[in-house]
Design a protein around this motif. Sequence first.
Motif, mmCIF file in Angstrom:
data_model
loop_
_atom_site.group_PDB
_atom_site.id
_atom_site.type_symbol
_atom_site.label_atom_id
_atom_site.label_comp_id
_atom_site.label_asym_id
_atom_site.label_seq_id
_atom_site.Cartn_x
_atom_site.Cartn_y
_atom_site.Cartn_z
ATOM 1 N N ASP A 189 0.838 -1.199 0.000
ATOM 2 C CA ASP A 189 0.000 0.000 0.000
ATOM 3 C C ASP A 189 0.874 1.250 0.000
ATOM 4 N N HIS A 190 0.232 2.411 -0.107
ATOM 5 C CA HIS A 190 0.982 3.674 -0.080
ATOM 6 C C HIS A 190 0.226 4.779 0.640
ATOM 7 N N HIS A 191 -0.958 4.483 1.165
ATOM 8 C CA HIS A 191 -1.769 5.526 1.798
ATOM 9 C C HIS A 191 -1.229 5.921 3.175
ATOM 10 N N GLN A 192 -1.529 7.152 3.556
ATOM 11 C CA GLN A 192 -1.117 7.641 4.867
ATOM 12 C C GLN A 192 -1.780 6.809 5.960
ATOM 13 N N VAL A 193 -1.028 6.472 7.002
ATOM 14 C CA VAL A 193 -1.557 5.649 8.087
ATOM 15 C C VAL A 193 -1.120 6.221 9.432
ATOM 16 N N ASP A 194 -1.863 5.838 10.471
ATOM 17 C CA ASP A 194 -1.507 6.232 11.823
ATOM 18 C C ASP A 194 -0.450 5.270 12.376
ATOM 19 N N GLU A 195 -0.184 5.372 13.662
ATOM 20 C CA GLU A 195 0.869 4.552 14.264
ATOM 21 C C GLU A 195 0.479 3.085 14.368
ATOM 22 N N SER A 196 -0.821 2.792 14.497
ATOM 23 C CA SER A 196 -1.258 1.405 14.661
ATOM 24 C C SER A 196 -1.636 0.793 13.319
ATOM 25 N N PHE A 197 -1.342 -0.509 13.177
ATOM 26 C CA PHE A 197 -1.640 -1.232 11.947
ATOM 27 C C PHE A 197 -2.445 -2.487 12.266
ATOM 28 N N PRO A 198 -3.166 -2.995 11.274
ATOM 29 C CA PRO A 198 -3.828 -4.292 11.475
ATOM 30 C C PRO A 198 -2.787 -5.405 11.603
ATOM 31 N N GLU A 199 -3.160 -6.487 12.236
ATOM 32 C CA GLU A 199 -2.238 -7.604 12.452
ATOM 33 C C GLU A 199 -2.192 -8.480 11.201
ATOM 34 N N VAL A 200 -1.098 -8.397 10.451
ATOM 35 C CA VAL A 200 -0.919 -9.177 9.224
ATOM 36 C C VAL A 200 0.497 -9.731 9.198
ATOM 37 N N HIS A 201 0.776 -10.615 8.239
ATOM 38 C CA HIS A 201 2.116 -11.195 8.152
ATOM 39 C C HIS A 201 3.142 -10.128 7.782
ATOM 40 N N ALA A 202 2.798 -9.263 6.819
ATOM 41 C CA ALA A 202 3.707 -8.189 6.404
ATOM 42 C C ALA A 202 2.884 -7.027 5.872
ATOM 43 N N LEU A 203 3.288 -5.812 6.221
ATOM 44 C CA LEU A 203 2.614 -4.606 5.737
ATOM 45 C C LEU A 203 3.672 -3.687 5.147
ATOM 46 N N VAL A 204 3.728 -3.666 3.817
ATOM 47 C CA VAL A 204 4.708 -2.845 3.102
ATOM 48 C C VAL A 204 4.040 -1.546 2.679
ATOM 49 N N ASN A 205 4.486 -0.450 3.254
ATOM 50 C CA ASN A 205 3.916 0.861 2.954
ATOM 51 C C ASN A 205 4.963 1.906 3.315
ATOM 52 N N ALA A 206 5.504 2.575 2.299
ATOM 53 C CA ALA A 206 6.570 3.553 2.544
ATOM 54 C C ALA A 206 6.084 4.750 3.338
ATOM 55 N N ASN A 207 4.767 4.870 3.538
ATOM 56 C CA ASN A 207 4.227 5.957 4.352
ATOM 57 C C ASN A 207 3.912 5.519 5.784
ATOM 58 N N ARG A 208 4.359 4.308 6.149
ATOM 59 C CA ARG A 208 4.350 3.944 7.568
ATOM 60 C C ARG A 208 5.247 4.921 8.314
ATOM 61 N N GLN A 209 4.875 5.247 9.531
ATOM 62 C CA GLN A 209 5.669 6.208 10.280
ATOM 63 C C GLN A 209 7.032 5.650 10.681
ATOM 64 N N ASP A 210 7.185 4.319 10.661
ATOM 65 C CA ASP A 210 8.471 3.721 11.002
ATOM 66 C C ASP A 210 9.277 3.332 9.762
ATOM 67 N N ASP A 211 8.825 3.755 8.570
ATOM 68 C CA ASP A 211 9.542 3.457 7.333
ATOM 69 C C ASP A 211 10.425 4.644 6.960
ATOM 70 N N LEU A 212 11.706 4.387 6.816
ATOM 71 C CA LEU A 212 12.678 5.449 6.535
ATOM 72 C C LEU A 212 13.262 5.323 5.132
ATOM 73 N N SER A 213 12.558 4.636 4.233
ATOM 74 C CA SER A 213 13.085 4.393 2.889
ATOM 75 C C SER A 213 13.096 5.636 2.018
ATOM 76 N N GLY A 214 12.259 6.632 2.343
ATOM 77 C CA GLY A 214 12.179 7.839 1.530
ATOM 78 C C GLY A 214 11.416 7.648 0.233
ATOM 79 N N GLN A 215 10.602 6.587 0.149
ATOM 80 C CA GLN A 215 9.845 6.308 -1.079
ATOM 81 C C GLN A 215 8.355 6.573 -0.902
ATOM 82 N N GLY A 216 8.006 7.466 0.004
ATOM 83 C CA GLY A 216 6.601 7.759 0.279
ATOM 84 C C GLY A 216 5.864 8.416 -0.866
#
Length: 443
Positions: A189-216
């Motif tokens: 995904d790429h949408h803006q999100v808050d600090e909490s996420f649903p419980e899944v195996h993996a959530l790839v989103n460069a707009n996660r607040q803990d993602d520092l990839s710079g690809q938002g």
Amino acid sequence: MVMTLDASSAERRVVLGVKKSLSARMWRERLDDQGLSQALAIAQRTDLPEVVGRVLAGRNVALEEASGFLNPSLKDLMPDPSKLVDMDKACARVADALQAGVKIAIFGDYDVDGATSSALLKRYLMQLGAEPDVYIPDRIIDGYGPNPTAINQLHAGGARLLVTVDCGSTSFEAFEEAKRIGLEVVVLDHHQVDESFPEVHALVNANRQDDLSGQGHLAAVGVTFLFLVGLNRELRRRGAFAQRAEPRLMDLLDLVALGTVCDVVPLKGLNRAYVVQGLKVMARRENIGLSCLADISRLSGKPTPYHLGYMLGPRINAGGRIGDSALGMKLLSSDDRAEGERIAATLERLNQERQAMEAVMLEEGEGQAFQKMEVTVPPAVLLTGADGWHPGVVGLIASRLKERYRRPAFAMAFNEKGLGTGSGRSIIGVDLGSAVRAAVEAG
């Protein structure tokens, strides 16, 4: 102290000698002295006209970045996919599923970004012998994103791994149901999100607040392509291509360019390379469905971003707005010319119907907005709506009103029960998404 420019100073700030434009305005210099020096340096370094240097300087392109900005390449701009949080987990899980023959399902969004992301992933998986189920929600019946009913339907069809594209970052209820029935989930995904996420195996989103990839700035289709680069690498490491041809990822860049342009993400960095290289692939017309859509759109010659954003995109979107939401994905993933021509013709008809609806709704919305703007103190945000408006077109109305009145705008379609379905569009400097999320949290 008030400072004014004398006539000679004002004369020097005129650009291209335009003292009076069609709207009776002077074209004024937007660059300060430092910006003008930057523009001149760029022009000299790149051996291009000074006006090009001015445009680049006005877009804050640094001198050392100018050549790459003008001639973007994937080789130079493609990041290591592993820099995105959870990317390696996502690639490993899908690789496991492919090698074990586990049935994979794809859940996408109903807009162009969702359609291209879904078709991109489906095409790749099919090249590896998989036959993924694809679920594109109905805008009116299902709403946005995964829902428990769809989750159960995919699971009943045999899927044991679900990959969502262009959605899923906030699908708490749906993924609780997935966990209950034993359906594993990977989110791209790429949408803006808050600090909490649903419980899944993996959530790839460069707009996660803990993602520092710079690809938002990537659209979902750009994130999906990055995922495929990582997945391809993982499968290669496992020796999966020893007896099988490796998928040609570069041949799929036409879909990436289409989704990137139509999602109106910033054309900078990797996005520029996606679009430049994707247009070259699109010109070859190897995607049968996309070729059929180009034909019915009367697109001849080499495609440009204009063709993607104003000719191809609206026709794909028409299916999601007022028809069958899955039509765009089916078209872009089809290799059957007869099917492609049939779907393209349907999308053409739906787009014409959408244009007629939009014209009627816009006239009503313009009337409402004009009345609101004529009061002594115009509202900071425009709110418009009416009974009988089509929920799939309200986003276009909000966009038109935002552009005309230069302020955030909402358009609402009310049903017979008085329940409204709305869409909002904002201006630079106003984060409408955060305001809506805050309002929801506040009840």
